[in-house]
Write a protein that holds these residues in place. Structure first.
Motif, PDB file in Angstrom:
ATOM      1  N   ALA A  25       0.812  -1.212   0.000  1.00  0.00           N
ATOM      2  CA  ALA A  25       0.000   0.000   0.000  1.00  0.00           C
ATOM      3  C   ALA A  25       0.848   1.266   0.000  1.00  0.00           C
ATOM      4  N   ASN A  26       1.874   1.313   0.858  1.00  0.00           N
ATOM      5  CA  ASN A  26       2.584   2.590   0.952  1.00  0.00           C
ATOM      6  C   ASN A  26       3.627   2.821  -0.144  1.00  0.00           C
ATOM      7  N   VAL A  27       4.002   1.770  -0.892  1.00  0.00           N
ATOM      8  CA  VAL A  27       4.913   2.034  -2.013  1.00  0.00           C
ATOM      9  C   VAL A  27       4.158   2.231  -3.322  1.00  0.00           C
ATOM     10  N   GLN A  28       2.882   1.869  -3.324  1.00  0.00           N
ATOM     11  CA  GLN A  28       2.120   1.910  -4.576  1.00  0.00           C
ATOM     12  C   GLN A  28       2.185   3.276  -5.250  1.00  0.00           C
ATOM     13  N   GLU A  29       1.832   4.298  -4.479  1.00  0.00           N
ATOM     14  CA  GLU A  29       1.786   5.625  -5.081  1.00  0.00           C
ATOM     15  C   GLU A  29       3.199   6.131  -5.417  1.00  0.00           C
ATOM     16  N   ALA A  30       4.118   5.808  -4.525  1.00  0.00           N
ATOM     17  CA  ALA A  30       5.495   6.228  -4.755  1.00  0.00           C
ATOM     18  C   ALA A  30       6.027   5.629  -6.050  1.00  0.00           C
ATOM     19  N   LEU A  31       5.711   4.362  -6.294  1.00  0.00           N
ATOM     20  CA  LEU A  31       6.199   3.714  -7.504  1.00  0.00           C
ATOM     21  C   LEU A  31       5.570   4.322  -8.751  1.00  0.00           C
ATOM     22  N   ARG A  32       4.323   4.788  -8.613  1.00  0.00           N
ATOM     23  CA  ARG A  32       3.698   5.441  -9.762  1.00  0.00           C
ATOM     24  C   ARG A  32       4.457   6.720 -10.110  1.00  0.00           C
TER      25      ARG A  32
END
Lengths: 449, 305
Positions: A25-32
């Protein structure tokens, strides 16, 4: 776009602060955000996908150690994976064959092959190799003439070919000639060609079979876009490449092509070309390239470059003076300006600084070599005593110096003021505070107020 | 002049690879499929792979989604037509013909980064102008790169065009002489080549500004056209190039080269959004006739057909 990526990653750091573990969950947006940044840096889409997947796998479940925020931990992983994808260590040229060792150049039109031949020749000459260069570009007008001029600048031997000759005849004659002259290395320049141009791809494949080169280098423009991945694939299918040269890295392109090409060919990037001067060839360091892409700057390259271009003895003398904290006079100032010029001027130095630092400097205020020449002129118009003790320069002396250098008195004043600030900086360097020094550089360089 | 049908064919052939990616991939996508999220995702991948850039791609897809809703588009074929329409509308503001008749000589300065194809494009442009019964002269303003003058001279010879140049020396001086010579001989067009330069090389950007000032001195009101040559294979940096050269020189047009390879030139879509400067010509082949005026609808069609 370098600043873009830095800014983006900085934002990521903010968004996922205060969690103990990296989760889906917390890397999802960062990876985008990382994906967008890489695309804007011209990394090819399939490579981006592959890379993001690698980072995700490496990141998941990773504990956030010590005082790091999850964001910082992720940036660390991105950096590490980026460097790994571009190859772990710099790979040297392998020329350990019975001489002459042949280096064959290949690439698209306008990627920088001929300039790179000149740079390689200078590089190898410095290693005491006897170098011969030859052009197999019988198509583009004046291509052979261009290489001839470049060879003269590099101070290496040039084998004359003509545009009505057959490429394989040129190759045969060159090899025979190189043997009689006991050359160590023969660098063969070729015409730029499109990867979809079948006859031309056949020509270079045949040339490769005939020459049996020790190194086959693929030259890639750092500004190239998504197509880099297709072009590199075709070239590496048709030619057993041994390495890649990345050119025009002194521009402001982020060089995402480096990632794409490395990914597709699996071959090491051996050199990075910067600028049109023949000294502008550096060994490629994946670590540093990753840092550059992430906006961490390229301080290491800067140090290395300084070491190469600067007269070591002179620098030592200067360092001694600095250590004493005094005695840094106008003569030293002049020498420093000259050395700065040798390192490719301010613009090239700024390029290697971290984005946050470089961002503080207004590029429009960066002056060219002519400004440095004016300052040199002013200093040259001073007596030895004045150079050693600038404090004795008062109104009358200023007028004389200004007249001698053909400038206004104000310019002399400005120089003296800059010098005074420079002296202060030297004292600061004693404390070794690089960060603070860089920040203060702004006011001290010619043309920057 | 080349017949309309044959040049359209050539443009299509030149952009064949672009079509192969944006065409066959997208073409099969369109088919009779219903429109869903995965179709848009694949469309996004195709546009990104064509160097359209993240921003321009999402703007275009947003536009397309709006059209789908508004026009109640339900199948792939209609979606394709809508995409074509959206692309054409975005590219149309860049369409402009080159008209040299207002000035005699009409002075054209050509700039660009290293290896973008300036000299080759000038050769083709000279040929194109000659085809319109205009008398052309070339000025070898690249006094820096080894044998640049010889390269231009060879082109000039092939075209039967006079080339003014001198070894070394100042590009401003060469161009100044050339303007004088072109005026004296009553020629229609003078095209000035310049050395390749990266926008980060500030002293070289200053130099080319000077070239422009010198031309204005030699002939008030000149140069009449300041063109930037872009390599069609360049990625998002092309936007930075357009911005930087426009800031330094005030560009009046672009030439997009090397579209005969596998490069797609989609970055022009991003340029149309970020800094809409007219695209006068596209280079679609190595032959001397392979410089074609840019037509937005044809370009868009070649992209999605």
């Amino acid at each position: 776009m370098l600043d873009n990526l830095t800014a983006r990653l900085a934002r990521i750091v903010k968004t996922i602060r205060g969690e103990a573990r990296l989760t889906e969950a917390n890397v999802q947006e960062a990876l985008r955000e990382v994906r967008i940044a890489l695309l804007e840096a011209d990394v090819a889409l399939p490579v981006v996908k592959h890379f993001i997947e690698q980072v995700r796998v490496a990141a998941l479940g990773q504990e956030v150690i010590g005082s790091l925020t999850p964001g910082q931990a992720l940036v660390g992983i991105v950096h590490r994976e980026l460097a790994r994808l571009m190859g772990e260590a710099n790979a040297q040229l392998d020329l350990a064959v019975a001489p002459p060792a042949v280096i064959l150049m290949a690439g698209l039109q306008g990627s920088g092959k001929t300039t790179t031949v000149g740079k390689l020749a200078v590089f190898l000459k410095a290693q005491k190799k006897k170098v011969l260069v030859v052009s197999c570009d019988v198509y583009r007008p004046a291509a052979i003439e261009q290489l001839k001029t470049v060879a003269a600048q590099a101070g290496v031997e040039f084998f004359s070919s003509t545009s009505d000759q057959n490429v394989s005849d040129i190759a045969r004659q060159t090899l025979a000639y190189a043997k009689t002259r006991y050359c160590d290395v023969v660098i063969v320049d070729t015409a730029g060609r499109l990867s979809i141009d079948e006859p031309m791809m056949q020509e270079i494949a045949a040339l490769h079979a005939q020459l049996q080169p020790a190194e086959t280098l693929f030259v890639v423009d750092a500004m190239q876009g998504q197509d880099a991945v297709n072009v590199a694939r075709v070239f590496s299918e048709r030619l057993p490449l041994t390495g890649v040269v990345l050119t025009k890295l002194d521009g402001d392109a982020r060089g995402g092509a480096a990632l794409s090409v490395r990914h597709v060919t699996g071959k090491p990037i051996k050199f990075a070309g910067t600028g049109e001067k023949l000294a502008g060839l550096e060994l490629f360091h994946p670590e540093r390239m990753a840092s550059r892409i992430l906006g961490m700057g390229d301080i290491l390259s800067l140090v290395e470059e300084a070491h190469k271009q600067v007269d070591v003895e002179q620098a030592q003398k200067l360092a001694d003076k600095v250590r004493k904290g005094k005695g840094f006079d106008l003569e030293d100032f002049k020498q420093q300006l000259q050395q700065m010029n040798k390192m490719g001027g301010m613009a090239s130095l700024m390029d290697k600084l971290p984005a946050q630092l470089a961002g503080q400097i207004n590029p429009a205020q960066l002056q060219d070599g002519r400004q440095l020449a004016r300052i040199e002129g002013i200093i040259n118009s001073m007596t030895k005593k004045e150079r050693a003790q600038p404090e004795i320069i008062k109104a009358t002396r200023k007028r004389r110096i200004a007249a001698g250098a053909g400038v206004q008195v104000q310019e002399v004043n400005r120089l003296l003021k800059q010098f005074e600030q420079m002296q202060q900086m030297m004292k600061m360097m004693k404390g070794g505070n690089l960060q603070r020094m860089m920040r203060n550089m702004k006011g001290m360089l010619p043309g920057m107020r | 002049m080349v017949a309309a049908s044959s040049w359209a064919a050539r443009l299509k052939a030149g952009l064949a690879r672009t079509r192969a990616v944006l065409g066959s991939d997208v073409g099969t996508l369109f088919g009779r499929r219903s429109i869903d999220a995965s179709l848009f995702a694949e469309l996004e991948a195709a546009l990104l792979s064509a160097d359209c850039g993240v921003e321009a791609t999402s703007a275009l897809l947003e536009d397309l989604r709006g059209r789908v809703k508004q026009q109640r588009i339900e199948d792939g074929v209609a979606l394709k037509a809508a995409l074509k329409q959206a692309l054409t509308e975005r590219l149309a503001p860049l369409e402009r013909g080159l008209d040299t008749s207002a000035h005699k000589p009409c002075v054209i300065v050509v700039a660009g980064v290293n290896g973008s194809g300036k000299t080759t494009s000038i050769g083709k442009l000279a040929k194109w102008l000659q085809g319109r019964n205009l008398k052309v002269m070339l000025a070898a303003g690249d006094t820096f790169r080894a044998a640049a003058r010889e390269q231009l001279a060879a082109w000039g010879e092939r075209n039967g065009v006079a080339v003014i140049g001198q070894q070394g020396g100042d590009p401003g001086a060469v161009v100044f002489d050339a303007v004088g010579a072109a005026t004296a001989r009553g020629l229609d067009v003078l095209i000035a080549d310049t050395a390749g330069r990266l926008p980060t090389q500030l002293h070289l950007m200053e130099e080319i500004r000077k070239v422009k000032r010198v031309i204005a001195k030699a002939m008030p009101g000149a140069p009449h056209e300041t063109l930037l040559v872009l390599d069609g294979g360049t990625g998002q940096n092309a936007i930075a190039q357009v911005k930087a050269f426009d800031a330094a020189l005030g560009l009046t047009g672009l030439i997009l080269t090397k579209l005969d390879g596998s490069a797609k030139g989609g970055v022009i879509l991003a340029i149309a959004a970020a800094r809409p400067i007219p695209l006068l010509f596209i280079g679609v082949g190595e032959g001397i006739d392979d410089l074609q005026p840019f037509v937005a609808r044809d370009f868009a069609e070649a992209l999605v057909d």
